[in-house]
Motif scaffolding. Structure first.
Motif, PDB file in Angstrom:
ATOM      1  N   ARG A  33      61.177 -18.721   7.139  1.00 52.42           N
ATOM      2  CA  ARG A  33      61.540 -17.399   6.633  1.00 52.42           C
ATOM      3  C   ARG A  33      60.323 -16.478   6.525  1.00 52.42           C
ATOM      4  NH1 ARG A  33      65.345 -19.384   1.547  1.00 52.42           N
ATOM      5  NH2 ARG A  33      66.842 -20.616   2.798  1.00 52.42           N
ATOM      6  N   ARG A  34      59.232 -16.928   7.069  1.00 50.61           N
ATOM      7  CA  ARG A  34      57.996 -16.160   6.979  1.00 50.61           C
ATOM      8  C   ARG A  34      58.130 -14.897   7.821  1.00 50.61           C
ATOM      9  NH1 ARG A  34      53.152 -19.881   7.833  1.00 50.61           N
ATOM     10  NH2 ARG A  34      54.577 -20.531   9.489  1.00 50.61           N
ATOM     11  N   PRO A  35      57.920 -13.716   7.232  1.00 47.22           N
ATOM     12  CA  PRO A  35      58.058 -12.477   8.019  1.00 47.22           C
ATOM     13  C   PRO A  35      56.945 -12.358   9.055  1.00 47.22           C
ATOM     14  CG  PRO A  35      57.159 -12.004   5.852  1.00 47.22           C
ATOM     15  CD  PRO A  35      57.532 -13.459   5.837  1.00 47.22           C
ATOM     16  N   ASP A  36      57.313 -11.879  10.201  1.00 43.86           N
ATOM     17  CA  ASP A  36      56.323 -11.689  11.251  1.00 43.86           C
ATOM     18  C   ASP A  36      55.512 -10.421  10.968  1.00 43.86           C
ATOM     19  OD1 ASP A  36      54.878 -12.158  13.485  1.00 43.86           O
ATOM     20  OD2 ASP A  36      56.369 -11.413  14.904  1.00 43.86           O
ATOM     21  N   ASP A  37      54.300 -10.403  11.461  1.00 46.14           N
ATOM     22  CA  ASP A  37      53.412  -9.250  11.272  1.00 46.14           C
ATOM     23  C   ASP A  37      53.064  -8.698  12.640  1.00 46.14           C
ATOM     24  OD1 ASP A  37      51.603  -7.374  10.488  1.00 46.14           O
ATOM     25  OD2 ASP A  37      50.532  -8.672   9.092  1.00 46.14           O
ATOM     26  N   PRO A  38      53.849  -7.757  13.148  1.00 45.42           N
ATOM     27  CA  PRO A  38      53.581  -7.254  14.506  1.00 45.42           C
ATOM     28  C   PRO A  38      52.254  -6.515  14.629  1.00 45.42           C
ATOM     29  CG  PRO A  38      55.292  -5.950  13.432  1.00 45.42           C
ATOM     30  CD  PRO A  38      55.039  -7.124  12.555  1.00 45.42           C
ATOM     31  N   ARG A  39      51.816  -5.838  13.551  1.00 45.46           N
ATOM     32  CA  ARG A  39      50.546  -5.120  13.613  1.00 45.46           C
ATOM     33  C   ARG A  39      49.381  -6.090  13.773  1.00 45.46           C
ATOM     34  NH1 ARG A  39      49.172  -3.178   9.199  1.00 45.46           N
ATOM     35  NH2 ARG A  39      47.700  -1.626  10.006  1.00 45.46           N
ATOM     36  N   LEU A  40      49.421  -7.186  13.004  1.00 43.77           N
ATOM     37  CA  LEU A  40      48.360  -8.188  13.125  1.00 43.77           C
ATOM     38  C   LEU A  40      48.400  -8.854  14.495  1.00 43.77           C
ATOM     39  CD1 LEU A  40      46.089  -9.907  11.922  1.00 43.77           C
ATOM     40  CD2 LEU A  40      47.853 -11.417  10.975  1.00 43.77           C
ATOM     41  N   ARG A  41      49.589  -9.172  14.974  1.00 45.43           N
ATOM     42  CA  ARG A  41      49.718  -9.795  16.289  1.00 45.43           C
ATOM     43  C   ARG A  41      49.187  -8.878  17.384  1.00 45.43           C
ATOM     44  NH1 ARG A  41      53.023 -14.107  17.815  1.00 45.43           N
ATOM     45  NH2 ARG A  41      53.888 -14.077  15.695  1.00 45.43           N
ATOM     46  N   THR A  42      49.484  -7.592  17.268  1.00 47.85           N
ATOM     47  CA  THR A  42      48.988  -6.626  18.255  1.00 47.85           C
ATOM     48  C   THR A  42      47.475  -6.511  18.193  1.00 47.85           C
ATOM     49  OG1 THR A  42      51.048  -5.377  18.081  1.00 47.85           O
ATOM     50  CG2 THR A  42      49.158  -4.253  19.059  1.00 47.85           C
ATOM     51  N   ARG A  43      46.928  -6.508  16.976  1.00 55.94           N
ATOM     52  CA  ARG A  43      45.476  -6.380  16.826  1.00 55.94           C
ATOM     53  C   ARG A  43      44.758  -7.601  17.397  1.00 55.94           C
ATOM     54  NH1 ARG A  43      41.222  -3.658  17.617  1.00 55.94           N
ATOM     55  NH2 ARG A  43      39.487  -4.142  16.227  1.00 55.94           N
ATOM     56  N   ILE A  44      45.317  -8.797  17.191  1.00 55.37           N
ATOM     57  CA  ILE A  44      44.698 -10.007  17.742  1.00 55.37           C
ATOM     58  C   ILE A  44      44.702  -9.958  19.265  1.00 55.37           C
ATOM     59  CG2 ILE A  44      45.003 -12.505  17.980  1.00 55.37           C
ATOM     60  CD1 ILE A  44      45.953 -12.575  15.103  1.00 55.37           C
ATOM     61  N   ARG A  45      45.804  -9.496  19.839  1.00 55.24           N
ATOM     62  CA  ARG A  45      45.851  -9.377  21.302  1.00 55.24           C
ATOM     63  C   ARG A  45      44.851  -8.335  21.804  1.00 55.24           C
ATOM     64  NH1 ARG A  45      49.377 -12.259  24.080  1.00 55.24           N
ATOM     65  NH2 ARG A  45      48.653 -11.079  25.903  1.00 55.24           N
ATOM     66  N   GLU A  46      44.700  -7.242  21.069  1.00 53.96           N
ATOM     67  CA  GLU A  46      43.748  -6.201  21.482  1.00 53.96           C
ATOM     68  C   GLU A  46      42.323  -6.750  21.492  1.00 53.96           C
ATOM     69  OE1 GLU A  46      44.316  -2.982  18.824  1.00 53.96           O
ATOM     70  OE2 GLU A  46      46.154  -2.248  19.797  1.00 53.96           O
ATOM     71  N   ILE A  47      41.967  -7.488  20.442  1.00 56.39           N
ATOM     72  CA  ILE A  47      40.612  -8.054  20.390  1.00 56.39           C
ATOM     73  C   ILE A  47      40.417  -9.065  21.512  1.00 56.39           C
ATOM     74  CG2 ILE A  47      39.006  -9.406  18.997  1.00 56.39           C
ATOM     75  CD1 ILE A  47      40.274  -8.234  16.514  1.00 56.39           C
ATOM     76  N   ALA A  48      41.430  -9.903  21.741  1.00 50.00           N
ATOM     77  CA  ALA A  48      41.312 -10.915  22.792  1.00 50.00           C
ATOM     78  C   ALA A  48      41.247 -10.292  24.176  1.00 50.00           C
ATOM     79  CB  ALA A  48      42.495 -11.885  22.709  1.00 50.00           C
ATOM     80  N   GLU A  49      41.936  -9.175  24.385  1.00 48.44           N
ATOM     81  CA  GLU A  49      41.884  -8.514  25.687  1.00 48.44           C
ATOM     82  C   GLU A  49      40.579  -7.759  25.885  1.00 48.44           C
ATOM     83  OE1 GLU A  49      45.310  -6.081  25.755  1.00 48.44           O
ATOM     84  OE2 GLU A  49      46.743  -7.747  25.973  1.00 48.44           O
ATOM     85  N   THR A  50      40.043  -7.212  24.795  1.00 46.73           N
ATOM     86  CA  THR A  50      38.772  -6.480  24.909  1.00 46.73           C
ATOM     87  C   THR A  50      37.601  -7.439  25.033  1.00 46.73           C
ATOM     88  OG1 THR A  50      39.717  -4.716  23.549  1.00 46.73           O
ATOM     89  CG2 THR A  50      37.322  -4.727  23.839  1.00 46.73           C
ATOM     90  N   LYS A  51      37.571  -8.468  24.191  1.00 43.22           N
ATOM     91  CA  LYS A  51      36.511  -9.485  24.222  1.00 43.22           C
ATOM     92  C   LYS A  51      37.121 -10.776  24.752  1.00 43.22           C
ATOM     93  CE  LYS A  51      33.943  -6.466  22.214  1.00 43.22           C
ATOM     94  NZ  LYS A  51      32.935  -5.748  23.017  1.00 43.22           N
TER      95      LYS A  51
END
Length: 306
Positions: A33-51
């Motif tokens: 029942r843990r709510p997903d955090d789309p903003r955090l997920r997007t930010r992690i992908r952004e960092i991984a794509e940049t670095k």
């Protein structure tokens, strides 16, 4: 999960599968029942794509520095779900005896130098003189050119240490740019000790070899360099980012610029230490002991210990 695999493969009911694997049916039917955090997920992908060569621990440190209040377990879970895991490059273990090289005690007391080679898109080779502080992880300079000889290395060091204290030692390999007479005379004149590793055993200078691997992985392998001028601009931008933004776990997850250097003791015989001249005090008296030290470090004296 083993129970789900058994049910899907053999067509068994949940009751029978749970009895076979000794699992409670509530555990099998549990849904988070843990709510997903789309903003955090997007930010992690952004960092991984940049670095692209940043792993999960470094992404977590970057998020914490950006103000995200998240623990490392959640970052690791999202990191795995997004399929961002890096493929580790294994290295062969070198079973060779290591020399007792000097260990840095504070930032600025010593530096490690080496050369990294690469090619432009047209195929022409260029060299990068890399230099790092083993204590603070700072990279004060990366010189890029088609040719860098011993005299050029001395000019780079003069330019670098014009506004910072001279180090106590330099750790080098046995390349012709370092083992020649030019750098030997420079070190003798400035009172800097040169420590050479054994020929053919770069693992003895693990400080600079570790940095060279990061430099090639995160900078050189990520860019197509058309001209030497473009290579100089791209590499200098990466060096500034390395010193100002990239954190290091060995120094407490801070950037190299976040480590405050301690002033080193002036080395006798170095240029600019005594404005009245070597061996001359403020009152005009001559210090014979200082003259003796200056003579020892004179570049024309080939009997120096370096």
């Amino acid at each position: 999960m083993a129970a789900q695999c058994l049910a899907a493969r053999f067509g068994l009911s949940q009751r029978r599968v749970c009895r076979l694997v000794a699992l409670d049916r509530n555990t099998l039917r549990y849904r988070s029942r843990r709510p997903d955090d789309p903003r955090l997920r997007t930010r992690i992908r952004e960092i991984a794509e940049t670095k692209r060569r940043y792993g999960c621990p470094r992404i977590y440190v970057r998020l914490r520095r950006d103000g995200w209040r998240v623990n490392h377990k959640k970052v690791e879970r999202i990191y795995r779900e997004e399929g961002l895991s890096l493929r580790r490059r294994t290295r062969k273990q070198a079973a060779v005896p290591r020399l007792a090289l000097p260990r840095p005690t504070h930032p600025g007391c010593g530096y490690a130098l080496d050369f990294v080679h690469d090619r432009l898109t047209a195929g022409r080779r260029f060299k990068c003189l890399t230099m790092t502080d083993p204590c603070s992880k700072e990279v004060p300079v990366i010189e890029v050119d088609f040719s860098i000889g011993g005299q050029r290395v001395c000019r780079i060091l003069d330019r670098l240490f014009a506004d910072r204290p001279l180090p106590e030692f330099l750790i080098l390999d046995n390349g012709p740019e370092f083992a020649g007479t030019a750098l030997d005379a420079w070190a003798a004149h400035h009172g800097v000790q040169l420590h050479f590793i054994q020929p053919g055993k770069p693992v003895q200078d693990a400080f600079i070899e570790s940095f060279n691997g990061k430099f090639r992985d995160e900078c050189l392998n990520e860019h197509w360099l058309l001209t030497l001028q473009e290579a100089q601009v791209v590499i200098e931008a990466w060096r500034r980012e390395y010193n100002e933004e990239r954190t290091h776990s060995t120094i407490g997850d801070v950037t190299p610029n976040g480590v405050h250097p301690q002033p080193t003791k002036p080395v006798p015989g170095s240029i600019g230490i005594n404005p009245f001249g070597p061996g001359v005090t403020k009152g005009g008296k001559v210090n014979a002991r200082c003259h003796l030290r200056t003579a020892i470090f004179c570049p024309t004296n080939r009997g120096h210990p370096y």
